[in-house]
Design a protein around this motif. Sequence first.
Motif, short mmCIF file in Angstrom:
data_model
loop_
_atom_site.label_atom_id
_atom_site.label_comp_id
_atom_site.label_asym_id
_atom_site.label_seq_id
_atom_site.Cartn_x
_atom_site.Cartn_y
_atom_site.Cartn_z
N ASP A 31 0.82 -1.21 0.00
CA ASP A 31 0.00 0.00 0.00
C ASP A 31 0.85 1.26 0.00
O ASP A 31 0.34 2.36 0.23
N TYR A 32 2.15 1.10 -0.26
CA TYR A 32 3.07 2.23 -0.30
C TYR A 32 3.50 2.53 -1.73
O TYR A 32 3.68 1.61 -2.54
N TRP A 53 1.42 2.41 -5.44
CA TRP A 53 1.22 1.20 -4.67
C TRP A 53 0.69 0.06 -5.52
O TRP A 53 1.00 -1.10 -5.27
N MET A 100 3.83 6.94 1.99
CA MET A 100 2.38 6.90 1.95
C MET A 100 1.80 8.28 2.27
O MET A 100 0.62 8.43 2.51
#
Length: 132
Positions: A31-32, A53, A100
């Motif tokens: 998710d980065y 991501w 993020m």
Amino acid sequence: QVQLVETGGGSVQAGGSLRLSCAASGRSFNDYAMGWIRQVPGKDRELISAISWNNAATYYAQSVKGRFTISKDLVKNTVYLQMNSLKPEDTAVYYCAADMTTPGPNAWAAAARSGTIPYEYLGQGTQVTVSS
């Protein structure tokens, strides 16, 4: 312990190629946004490439566009930087970074241009030396 570990640096002649790898551990980075930052001694760090991501978007600095390619393997939790047609001015320490705080690679690059490059995790760096 969260770590980003870069490998693949080294010495190469101008025109040659190298592939940098950045293995992430300690948590999932799916998710980065992931990116590559380089630093030449005496100069500011530069965000040269980033990938979103979900691998849907990428960013390249003008200095590397058309020569470098970033990719990310979500299963292996690894990001790569394929560097072709290397030039002596590519000589630098290359760092892998995870972020993020910005919504995507282009926003990350815009934030970087405004001053300090934002990131949440940074690797220890790997040296790339290109001789003429």
